[in-house]
Motif scaffolding. Structure first.
Motif, PDB file in Angstrom:
ATOM      1  N   ALA A 180       0.836  -1.208   0.000  1.00 33.03           N
ATOM      2  CA  ALA A 180       0.000   0.000   0.000  1.00 33.03           C
ATOM      3  C   ALA A 180       0.866   1.252   0.000  1.00 33.03           C
ATOM      4  CB  ALA A 180      -0.933  -0.016   1.207  1.00 33.03           C
ATOM      5  N   GLU A 181       1.886   1.286   0.861  1.00 35.44           N
ATOM      6  CA  GLU A 181       2.774   2.445   0.902  1.00 35.44           C
ATOM      7  C   GLU A 181       3.567   2.562  -0.394  1.00 35.44           C
ATOM      8  OE1 GLU A 181       6.541   4.216   3.507  1.00 35.44           O
ATOM      9  OE2 GLU A 181       5.581   2.317   4.055  1.00 35.44           O
ATOM     10  N   ARG A 214      -0.982   6.468 -11.960  1.00 39.33           N
ATOM     11  CA  ARG A 214      -1.711   6.150 -10.725  1.00 39.33           C
ATOM     12  C   ARG A 214      -1.760   4.632 -10.563  1.00 39.33           C
ATOM     13  NH1 ARG A 214      -7.104   5.026 -10.294  1.00 39.33           N
ATOM     14  NH2 ARG A 214      -7.370   5.747 -12.455  1.00 39.33           N
ATOM     15  N   VAL A 215      -1.530   4.162  -9.326  1.00 36.74           N
ATOM     16  CA  VAL A 215      -1.525   2.734  -9.039  1.00 36.74           C
ATOM     17  C   VAL A 215      -2.839   2.345  -8.380  1.00 36.74           C
ATOM     18  CG1 VAL A 215      -0.411   0.862  -7.775  1.00 36.74           C
ATOM     19  CG2 VAL A 215       0.980   2.655  -8.813  1.00 36.74           C
ATOM     20  N   GLU A 216      -3.521   1.367  -8.956  1.00 36.48           N
ATOM     21  CA  GLU A 216      -4.702   0.779  -8.339  1.00 36.48           C
ATOM     22  C   GLU A 216      -4.301  -0.576  -7.769  1.00 36.48           C
ATOM     23  OE1 GLU A 216      -8.022   0.556 -10.925  1.00 36.48           O
ATOM     24  OE2 GLU A 216      -8.382   2.732 -10.953  1.00 36.48           O
ATOM     25  N   LEU A 217      -4.334  -0.692  -6.446  1.00 31.80           N
ATOM     26  CA  LEU A 217      -3.846  -1.887  -5.755  1.00 31.80           C
ATOM     27  C   LEU A 217      -5.011  -2.706  -5.234  1.00 31.80           C
ATOM     28  CD1 LEU A 217      -1.497  -3.544  -4.497  1.00 31.80           C
ATOM     29  CD2 LEU A 217      -1.661  -2.030  -2.501  1.00 31.80           C
ATOM     30  N   HIS A 228      10.637   2.573 -18.515  1.00 32.32           N
ATOM     31  CA  HIS A 228      10.354   2.249 -19.910  1.00 32.32           C
ATOM     32  C   HIS A 228       9.001   2.751 -20.415  1.00 32.32           C
ATOM     33  CE1 HIS A 228      13.934  -0.166 -19.749  1.00 32.32           C
ATOM     34  NE2 HIS A 228      13.434  -0.971 -18.826  1.00 32.32           N
ATOM     35  N   ALA A 229       8.133   3.180 -19.517  1.00 35.07           N
ATOM     36  CA  ALA A 229       6.806   3.631 -19.957  1.00 35.07           C
ATOM     37  C   ALA A 229       6.425   4.909 -19.216  1.00 35.07           C
ATOM     38  CB  ALA A 229       5.774   2.537 -19.718  1.00 35.07           C
ATOM     39  N   PRO A 230       7.166   5.993 -19.437  1.00 34.81           N
ATOM     40  CA  PRO A 230       6.849   7.243 -18.719  1.00 34.81           C
ATOM     41  C   PRO A 230       5.500   7.819 -19.118  1.00 34.81           C
ATOM     42  CG  PRO A 230       8.503   7.624 -20.425  1.00 34.81           C
ATOM     43  CD  PRO A 230       8.321   6.140 -20.337  1.00 34.81           C
ATOM     44  N   GLU A 231       4.953   7.355 -20.249  1.00 32.81           N
ATOM     45  CA  GLU A 231       3.651   7.873 -20.678  1.00 32.81           C
ATOM     46  C   GLU A 231       2.496   7.135 -20.027  1.00 32.81           C
ATOM     47  OE1 GLU A 231       4.876   4.599 -23.479  1.00 32.81           O
ATOM     48  OE2 GLU A 231       5.813   6.258 -22.398  1.00 32.81           O
ATOM     49  N   ALA A 232       2.762   6.124 -19.221  1.00 32.33           N
ATOM     50  CA  ALA A 232       1.692   5.363 -18.563  1.00 32.33           C
ATOM     51  C   ALA A 232       0.922   6.261 -17.591  1.00 32.33           C
ATOM     52  CB  ALA A 232       2.278   4.166 -17.824  1.00 32.33           C
ATOM     53  N   THR A 233      -0.386   6.047 -17.538  1.00 30.52           N
ATOM     54  CA  THR A 233      -1.248   6.813 -16.634  1.00 30.52           C
ATOM     55  C   THR A 233      -1.897   5.938 -15.572  1.00 30.52           C
ATOM     56  OG1 THR A 233      -3.139   6.563 -18.130  1.00 30.52           O
ATOM     57  CG2 THR A 233      -1.741   8.508 -18.420  1.00 30.52           C
ATOM     58  N   LEU A 234      -1.912   4.614 -15.785  1.00 27.09           N
ATOM     59  CA  LEU A 234      -2.566   3.710 -14.840  1.00 27.09           C
ATOM     60  C   LEU A 234      -1.785   2.410 -14.763  1.00 27.09           C
ATOM     61  CD1 LEU A 234      -4.970   2.975 -12.997  1.00 27.09           C
ATOM     62  CD2 LEU A 234      -6.135   2.083 -15.043  1.00 27.09           C
ATOM     63  N   VAL A 235      -1.549   1.970 -13.526  1.00 26.64           N
ATOM     64  CA  VAL A 235      -0.915   0.683 -13.270  1.00 26.64           C
ATOM     65  C   VAL A 235      -1.821  -0.092 -12.316  1.00 26.64           C
ATOM     66  CG1 VAL A 235       1.127  -0.542 -12.462  1.00 26.64           C
ATOM     67  CG2 VAL A 235       1.375   1.713 -13.519  1.00 26.64           C
ATOM     68  N   GLU A 236      -2.249  -1.262 -12.726  1.00 26.14           N
ATOM     69  CA  GLU A 236      -3.116  -2.101 -11.900  1.00 26.14           C
ATOM     70  C   GLU A 236      -2.299  -3.235 -11.304  1.00 26.14           C
ATOM     71  OE1 GLU A 236      -6.118  -3.303 -14.624  1.00 26.14           O
ATOM     72  OE2 GLU A 236      -7.350  -1.513 -14.287  1.00 26.14           O
ATOM     73  N   VAL A 237      -2.275  -3.293  -9.976  1.00 25.61           N
ATOM     74  CA  VAL A 237      -1.543  -4.326  -9.247  1.00 25.61           C
ATOM     75  C   VAL A 237      -2.553  -5.164  -8.490  1.00 25.61           C
ATOM     76  CG1 VAL A 237       0.219  -4.823  -7.517  1.00 25.61           C
ATOM     77  CG2 VAL A 237       0.474  -2.831  -9.014  1.00 25.61           C
ATOM     78  N   VAL A 289       0.784  -7.304 -12.587  1.00 26.97           N
ATOM     79  CA  VAL A 289       1.005  -5.860 -12.730  1.00 26.97           C
ATOM     80  C   VAL A 289       0.754  -5.513 -14.199  1.00 26.97           C
ATOM     81  CG1 VAL A 289       2.605  -3.945 -12.418  1.00 26.97           C
ATOM     82  CG2 VAL A 289       2.737  -5.929 -10.894  1.00 26.97           C
ATOM     83  N   ASP A 290      -0.244  -4.684 -14.456  1.00 28.28           N
ATOM     84  CA  ASP A 290      -0.605  -4.282 -15.821  1.00 28.28           C
ATOM     85  C   ASP A 290      -0.558  -2.762 -15.925  1.00 28.28           C
ATOM     86  OD1 ASP A 290      -1.705  -6.986 -16.984  1.00 28.28           O
ATOM     87  OD2 ASP A 290      -2.647  -6.772 -15.015  1.00 28.28           O
ATOM     88  N   ASP A 291       0.012  -2.263 -17.011  1.00 33.16           N
ATOM     89  CA  ASP A 291       0.059  -0.812 -17.222  1.00 33.16           C
ATOM     90  C   ASP A 291      -0.438  -0.495 -18.624  1.00 33.16           C
ATOM     91  OD1 ASP A 291       2.410  -0.222 -19.194  1.00 33.16           O
ATOM     92  OD2 ASP A 291       3.253  -1.674 -17.790  1.00 33.16           O
ATOM     93  N   ASP A 292      -0.735   0.778 -18.860  1.00 30.82           N
ATOM     94  CA  ASP A 292      -1.234   1.229 -20.157  1.00 30.82           C
ATOM     95  C   ASP A 292      -0.194   2.091 -20.875  1.00 30.82           C
ATOM     96  OD1 ASP A 292      -1.243   3.442 -18.556  1.00 30.82           O
ATOM     97  OD2 ASP A 292      -3.320   4.031 -18.969  1.00 30.82           O
ATOM     98  N   GLY A 293       1.088   1.748 -20.666  1.00 24.43           N
ATOM     99  CA  GLY A 293       2.155   2.577 -21.209  1.00 24.43           C
ATOM    100  C   GLY A 293       2.592   2.227 -22.606  1.00 24.43           C
ATOM    101  N   GLY A 294       1.864   1.354 -23.307  1.00 25.83           N
ATOM    102  CA  GLY A 294       2.257   1.026 -24.680  1.00 25.83           C
ATOM    103  C   GLY A 294       3.277  -0.080 -24.721  1.00 25.83           C
ATOM    104  N   GLY A 295       2.815  -1.320 -24.893  1.00 25.40           N
ATOM    105  CA  GLY A 295       3.730  -2.468 -24.852  1.00 25.40           C
ATOM    106  C   GLY A 295       4.647  -2.575 -26.040  1.00 25.40           C
ATOM    107  N   GLY A 296       4.269  -2.003 -27.179  1.00 23.41           N
ATOM    108  CA  GLY A 296       5.078  -2.181 -28.374  1.00 23.41           C
ATOM    109  C   GLY A 296       6.346  -1.366 -28.408  1.00 23.41           C
ATOM    110  N   THR A 297       6.505  -0.406 -27.511  1.00 20.42           N
ATOM    111  CA  THR A 297       7.668   0.479 -27.569  1.00 20.42           C
ATOM    112  C   THR A 297       8.837  -0.041 -26.751  1.00 20.42           C
ATOM    113  OG1 THR A 297       6.862   1.739 -25.669  1.00 20.42           O
ATOM    114  CG2 THR A 297       6.169   2.469 -27.860  1.00 20.42           C
TER     115      THR A 297
END
Length: 344
Positions: free
Chosen positions: A225-226, A238-241, A271-280, A293-301
């Protein structure tokens, strides 16, 4: 005591001395083996020159087996340069003892007799060498893990402290500029800059304290959480835990799960500074602890070669515990899934 027992006494005494002295005995193991082998070869040569003698076969058997045991110990513990000469002498002595009591009908039969006992020598040396390789790999693994921990610590300090320190530098530079004037407004701006420097310094000190605490205490699932809050406040993502509170996780598994999440979030930042959401998510799936752990930072780059040794090291640790770890591109981002055993 007749001459046939000299070799046995020398070999047994060498083995007893090595076992009784432990570390000191290991240091002098090649010398002890070499001395016992020389005595054994002298006895064998004296018997061969005088003709075979029966009735003392048991002494020779004990002597040969003792020499074989000493050769196995030497293959495991002794330096190679010292072990090779003593090993050759010991191997010849342990392989030729039967010539004292049996006269071979032909040279070929004599070679066969010695070759049979040489198989025991090779087996002992092989077992000792295998155990030595296990020790070497264990030492190398510990050294590599310590180096990896230092690299992770340096990366974490850079990720979480560098931002606060750079802010302090920027505020100090701004304070120097506004502090040149004598007006009330300039002094107020300089005071505000000093206050912001103080706040950034306190945050940096708190981050250092947390890092040291993590090194000593070894955080588990309770630290996620911390970690998520700290990551969310340090960047745009933003991290959704989601953690199943009913989980009963062994300490070692929980610590590895925490480190996997740290590595995944660090990779998102790198590697994904453009990510806005990370789901843990941490949950029980079929008797295994699943960490995703899933992020929306663009996997192809992201390129596989750009990463460091963090994920490969964690993958090896997960597999050594009976689990697995996989990271791959996903729709619009990147996904990491680890499955770890819940049984201690």
């Amino acid at each position: 005591m007749n001459i046939g027992s000299f070799g046995m006494v020398a070999a047994v005494a060498a083995l007893a001395w090595v076992v009784g002295r432990r570390e000191r005995g290991r240091a002098h193991l090649p010398a002890a083996v070499g001395l016992a082998a020389v005595v054994s070869l002298v006895v064998t040569l004296s018997f061969v020159s005088a003709g075979p003698r029966r009735g003392e076969d048991l002494w020779g058997l004990v002597e040969s087996l003792t020499l074989i045991a000493l050769l196995g110990l030497m293959a495991r513990w002794s330096p190679v340069r010292q072990a090779v000469p003593a090993g050759v002498l010991g191997g010849v002595a342990a392989s030729t003892w039967l010539l004292r009591y049996v006269m071979p009908a032909s040279p070929l039969e004599g070679i066969g007799m010695c070759a049979f006992w040489a198989l025991g020598v090779l087996a002992a040396v092989g077992v000792g060498g295998y155990l030595r390789s296990l020790d070497t790999r264990r030492v190398r693994a510990v050294r590599d893990e310590r180096a990896a921990q230092r690299l992770r610590l340096a990366r974490d300090l850079h990720d979480f402290v560098a931002h606060d320190v750079s802010e302090m530098v920027a505020q100090a530079q701004a304070g120097q500029v506004v502090g040149v004037g004598d007006s009330v407004g300039s002094r107020a701006q300089a005071l505000a800059a000093l206050q912001r420097i103080e706040q950034a310094g306190l945050r940096a000190m708190a981050t250092l304290d947390r890092t040291v605490l993590e090194l000593h205490a070894g955080p588990g699932l309770e630290g996620l959480a911390e970690l998520a809050a700290r990551f969310s406040s340090a960047g745009p993502a933003r991290v959704e835990l989601s953690v199943d509170e009913r989980l009963d996780v062994p300490e070692e598994t929980a610590a590895l799960a925490y480190r996997i999440v740290v590595e995944a979030l660090t990779n998102v930042r790198r590697h994904a500074p453009e990510a806005t959401l990370v789901e843990v998510a941490v949950r029980d799936e079929g008797g295994m602890l699943e960490v995703s752990v899933d992020d929306d930072g663009g996997g192809g780059t992201r390129e596989a070669g750009r990463g460091g040794f963090g994920l490969p090291s964690l993958t090896a640790q997960a597999e050594s515990m009976g689990g697995r770890l996989r990271a791959s591109p996903a729709e619009g981002g990147w996904t990491l899934v680890a499955r770890l055993p819940l049984a201690p």
